[in-house]
Design a protein around this motif. Structure first.
Motif, mmCIF file in Angstrom:
data_model
loop_
_atom_site.group_PDB
_atom_site.id
_atom_site.type_symbol
_atom_site.label_atom_id
_atom_site.label_comp_id
_atom_site.label_asym_id
_atom_site.label_seq_id
_atom_site.Cartn_x
_atom_site.Cartn_y
_atom_site.Cartn_z
ATOM 1 N N CYS A 28 -7.739 1.980 3.398
ATOM 2 C CA CYS A 28 -7.518 3.372 2.984
ATOM 3 C C CYS A 28 -7.920 3.619 1.535
ATOM 4 O O CYS A 28 -7.729 4.715 1.023
ATOM 5 C CB CYS A 28 -6.058 3.757 3.208
ATOM 6 N N CYS A 37 0.851 -1.185 0.000
ATOM 7 C CA CYS A 37 0.000 0.000 0.000
ATOM 8 C C CYS A 37 0.887 1.235 0.000
ATOM 9 O O CYS A 37 1.552 1.517 1.007
ATOM 10 C CB CYS A 37 -0.935 0.028 1.199
ATOM 11 N N ASN A 62 0.097 4.190 0.220
ATOM 12 C CA ASN A 62 -0.388 5.206 1.144
ATOM 13 C C ASN A 62 0.050 4.888 2.571
ATOM 14 O O ASN A 62 0.615 5.733 3.264
ATOM 15 C CB ASN A 62 -1.913 5.300 1.059
ATOM 16 N N CYS A 63 -0.170 3.648 2.998
ATOM 17 C CA CYS A 63 0.203 3.254 4.358
ATOM 18 C C CYS A 63 1.666 2.844 4.441
ATOM 19 O O CYS A 63 2.166 2.598 5.547
ATOM 20 C CB CYS A 63 -0.686 2.120 4.829
ATOM 21 N N HIS A 116 -6.390 -1.338 -1.014
ATOM 22 C CA HIS A 116 -6.233 -1.588 0.407
ATOM 23 C C HIS A 116 -7.533 -1.188 1.097
ATOM 24 O O HIS A 116 -7.916 -0.015 1.055
ATOM 25 C CB HIS A 116 -5.035 -0.780 0.946
HETATM 26 ZN ZN LIG Z 1 -3.346 1.723 2.875
#
Ligand SMILES: [Zn+2]
Ligand SMILES: [Zn+2]
Length: 871
Positions: free
Chosen positions: A346, A179, A181-182, A343
């Protein structure tokens, strides 16, 4: 001592008070005792960030019903609460919280950030516990656990070290779901697939030294910067002569080989040519390994293009890069809808990424877990889920357990300056292999589900052999949503079998999803969310719990405010019926003594028999997780038999208008008995209202929640009383209907004629004529005499009935109605005649069915005879 109930049912007046009393008296906290029959459930631990939503309300109501039922049924019962540290979810919440204060996680650093999360947890993390108290959940708060607490962390470390020793945990470079983003790897089950309207691009690659081109189709053109080959099927006549030559990668102007690969390429699909990007696609990664292709990582962990993508692209976001790539090509574009992995936490598109991660080798764990369900040591309800379970477990992939997060159990692997790695129970000061120091610990943490997988035994003190572990493990039942069957249930089974040698529970019940009344998913954007805390505030916890239970059969649950209102009326009904009853009861439960069964009158035997029947249904349905059937049985009994009929039938005796003092005394005793048993029966579903009323009955136990649960008793079954009271009910209903149909007011009284089958019937109707007179509003009941001509005639439960009215003109409408009744009776009769004339039916159908058909024929014939006189 006579106690009265408040006039109005007001749950606010007692729900919190009762819960405090239960908790203070220790009713939720069993003493560990391996010698007593025990029953235990562990809660699916809500996230520490959680606020009670309707899904929690459902799953915890369902658990509480079973827990209260088992506790009252004599088991030493534990329902163990706790919360999950919920790695990514919590890290995201606190990170956002800090961002609002202008603090960045990265600037803060790992240690300080972890401290902030613990601070956050201390202030907000136990909100959900108070909310579960509002719901009435009888959880043993003295045993509450947290997946990151000391004991559980030790269990996690023990399991990790042991699995590593056994060769079932390994660290490797592999393609994982990343991911951007994470900034962490996630496991397969955390990837959610979204159907998306997108585009597919056809891009032509020139073949080196030729005027031919090869066209590929792709939905992700930016990844072409990382292509290291083109692949065709080795037997494809269109292309096989090109294998071994090179193509020129557009934009990058790089030479890439044209290879043959029969696994990667389906010649029937698309153009039959596939671009190979080993660093950014799972199948391409495997094709790259098969064909020794170089890997070129052009997208970084942050979702931005790397330097390897070329100076023009380096640093661009992957979706920006797509635009630039397309602007440089003459790609043919077609609309295309396909499913994209995101994901779930998110909503960011997953980027397949090669990275070094930790894995659990899952097959040796999955095998015994499959067997446990196959051989019935674990049952899954609804049973249809077993097939899903087998299918998933038989095709399971190794579990990616490392996460690049800060919040969680840090992996207990230590590296020395010379590159040795040790996985140990205690932190080493120097390298066990070469003595070098300092040792640095692995920065990755474990998937949050790694600790949840140990929940049923780590919460009981395992790996130590504690009294709790010996008493309450394995647990009895696991109740949870079907959506975490793989995340959680399957992994608990695998870990439980591996480490304790026992299935962690013997029964699994998977509850459905709570949807709105139209069957739609509840969501904030649709505005159809029901907040359980609002509902409890408005109508009390009991109405909410009962509504959820009566709609639970294992399927999804349609829920609307009107349904809850409907069952809130039922709670009110219970209150009012109890209130009325208690005005007539002059004895305390503790002093009441047993009922003298031999002296009971038919109506009293009837209500005891019906209550016994409901008791049977409730106990049986709860063992099969048919909450709907159990709740319906109680609803029907209490409202439609006890309130609608029994109380009405008992009134003349209770009020001293019929019978003598002994009758009245006995009537009161029966009323107390029925009320007491009903409240105990209802308690697991409606803990608050039942205890508020029951405590005023003056029983021996300090609360209904520790009183014994009713069990069916054969001696209470009374088919004869049931048959006779059903006849009385049917006659009263008939008179009421006829009264309404013929337009008589309730004031006008009739004469009723009944002809019984035998002397006993006649005596029965003579004994209970006061009930008919009272409830059907009659002048008198005349037994075994024919009604005068012109009376309304009918047959009810085999008894010839006549109703003689005061003089009144009969309208055409009434004549028509009688004619219609005659017609429908004729039709039914014709059907029966055909059936009974059919030899196959008569010889093959069960004898009671044939008998029933014959009896019905006789009844219809008699009824027609009478109806014809009404014309
Ligand atoms: Zn994420
Ligand atoms: Zn070393």
């Amino acid at each position: 001592m006579k106690q009265e109930l408040e006039t109005r049912y007001d749950p606010k007046a007692f729900e919190t008070r009762l819960y405090q009393m239960w908790e203070e008296k220790g009713f939720f906290s069993p003493v560990a005792d391996p010698d007593r029959p025990a029953f235990s459930i562990v809660i699916p631990p809500p996230n520490v960030t959680g606020r009670l939503h309707i899904g929690h309300a459902l799953v915890n109501t369902l658990q509480d019903i079973i827990v209260r039922w088992k506790r009252m049924s004599g088991f030493n019962t534990l329902w163990l609460p706790g919360t999950d540290h919920a790695g990514i979810a919590t890290q995201m919440v606190v990170e956002r919280d800090l961002a609002r204060q202008g603090i960045s996680r990265i600037e803060l650093g790992r240690e300080k950030f972890e401290e902030k999360i613990w601070e956050w947890k201390e202030s907000y993390g136990n909100q959900i516990h108070d909310q579960l108290r509002r719901l009435g959940a009888s959880l043993d708060w003295t045993r509450a656990r947290f997946t990151l607490d000391e004991g559980l962390s030790r269990a996690v470390r023990y399991v990790f070290v042991k699995l590593h020793e056994d060769g079932l945990i390994y660290r490797d470079m592999a393609m994982v779901n990343w991911c951007p983003n994470c900034l962490t790897a996630i496991s397969d089950v955390e990837v959610e697939f979204r159907e998306r309207d997108s585009k597919i691009y056809h891009i032509a690659y020139p073949v080196e030294g030729s005027d031919r081109t090869l066209t590929v189709a792709t939905t992700r053109p930016e990844t072409m910067l990382g292509d290291t080959a083109l692949a065709v099927h080795p037997d494809d006549p269109r292309y096989k002569d090109l294998i071994g030559l090179f193509a020129i990668l557009p934009i990058a102007n790089r030479r890439i080989p044209i290879i043959g690969d029969s696994i990667l390429v389906d010649p029937e699909f698309g153009t039959g040519v596939v671009k190979v990007t080993p660093s950014h696609d799972k199948s391409d990664y495997e094709a790259g390994n098969r064909n020794n292709l170089p890997r070129l990582q052009v997208i970084g962990e942050d979702g931005k293009m790397t330097a390897a993508a070329g100076p023009e692209f380096s640093g661009l976001d992957r979706f920006e890069a797509r635009k630039v790539v397309l602007s440089r090509l003459h790609a043919e574009v077609k609309p295309y809808s396909h499913s994209v992995g995101v994901h779930g936490k998110c909503d960011t598109d997953i980027e397949p990424m090669i990275s070094r991660q930790w894995f659990v080798k899952i097959e040796p764990l999955a095998k015994p877990a499959i067997e446990a369900v196959r051989n019935g040591s674990i049952t899954i309800t609804p049973q249809s889920w077993e097939a899903t379970y087998f299918n998933w477990m038989e095709n399971i992939h190794d579990w990616t357990i490392s996460r690049q997060l800060w919040w969680g159990h840090r992996i207990p692997a230590f590296y020395c300056p010379n590159g040795h790695m040790s996985v140990l129970m205690t932190d080493p000061a120097s390298c066990p292999a070469c003595g070098a120091s300092p040792m640095t610990q692995e920065t990755d943490v474990l998937d949050t589900w790694f600790s949840s997988a140990l929940w049923p035994f780590s919460t009981m003190g395992w790996p130590d052999d504690t009294p709790d572990y010996r008493t309450f493990y394995p647990t009895g039942t696991l109740i949870t949503g079907f959506d975490i069957l793989f995340f959680w249930v399957a992994r608990m089974i695998m870990m439980g079998l591996r480490f304790t040698g026992k299935a962690p529970f013997s029964q699994v019940f998977l509850n459905g999803l709570v949807r709105d009344e139209q069957g739609q998913k509840m969501s904030k954007t649709k505005g159809n969310v029901i907040d359980p805390l609002d509902v409890i505030e408005e109508v009390g916890a009991d109405a909410l719990r009962f509504t959820l239970a009566i709609n639970t059969s294992g399927r999804d649950i349609p829920l609307g405010k009107s349904r809850i209102q409907g069952y809130s009326a039922f709670v009110n009904k219970i209150w009012n019926a109890a209130r009325f009853s208690m005005m007539h009861i002059d004895i305390e439960l503790a002093d009441a003594g047993p009922i003298e069964r031999e002296n009971l009158r038919t109506v009293e035997r009837w209500i005891m028999s019906r209550l016994n029947d409901a008791t049977k249904t409730v106990n049986r349905s709860l063992s099969a997780f048919r909450y709907d059937e159990a709740a319906n049985a109680m609803y029907h009994f209490f409202w439609h038999e006890f309130c609608d009929w029994y109380i009405e039938m008992a009134k003349p005796v209770l009020l001293g208008k019929h019978g003598d003092a002994d009758d009245q005394k006995r009537g009161r005793r029966v009323l107390l008995e029925v009320l007491d048993r009903s409240l105990r029966l209802l308690h697991p579903f409606m803990p608050f209202v039942t205890d508020e009323i029951w405590l005023k009955l003056g029983g021996v136990e300090p609360s209904v929640m520790v009183a014994p649960y009713p069990i069916p008793e054969e001696v209470l079954e009374d088919p004869e009383a049931e048959r006779m009271v059903e006849a009385i009910k049917a006659i009263i209903t008939l008179v009421r209907n006829v009264r309404a149909e013929r337009g008589f007011t309730p004031k006008e009284r009739f004469k009723l004629y009944i002809r019984g089958h035998d002397k006993r019937d006649a005596n029965f109707f003579r004994t209970y004529d006061y009930l008919l007179i009272q409830l059907a509003r009659l002048d008198e009941v005349i037994v075994d005499r024919d009604p005068p001509a012109g009376s309304h005639q009918d047959v009810i439960e085999g008894y010839a009935i006549g109703i003689e009215f005061p003089e009144k003109v009969i309208t055409q409408e009434q004549i028509d109605r009688t004619l219609r009744e005659i017609e429908s009776s004729h039709k039914e009769l014709a059907g029966l005649e055909t059936k009974l004339a059919n030899e196959r039916f008569v010889s093959k159908a069960p004898p009671e069915v044939v008998e029933h058909a014959k009896a019905r024929r006789t009844e219809l014939l008699a009824r027609l005879e009478k109806l014809k006189q009404n014309k």
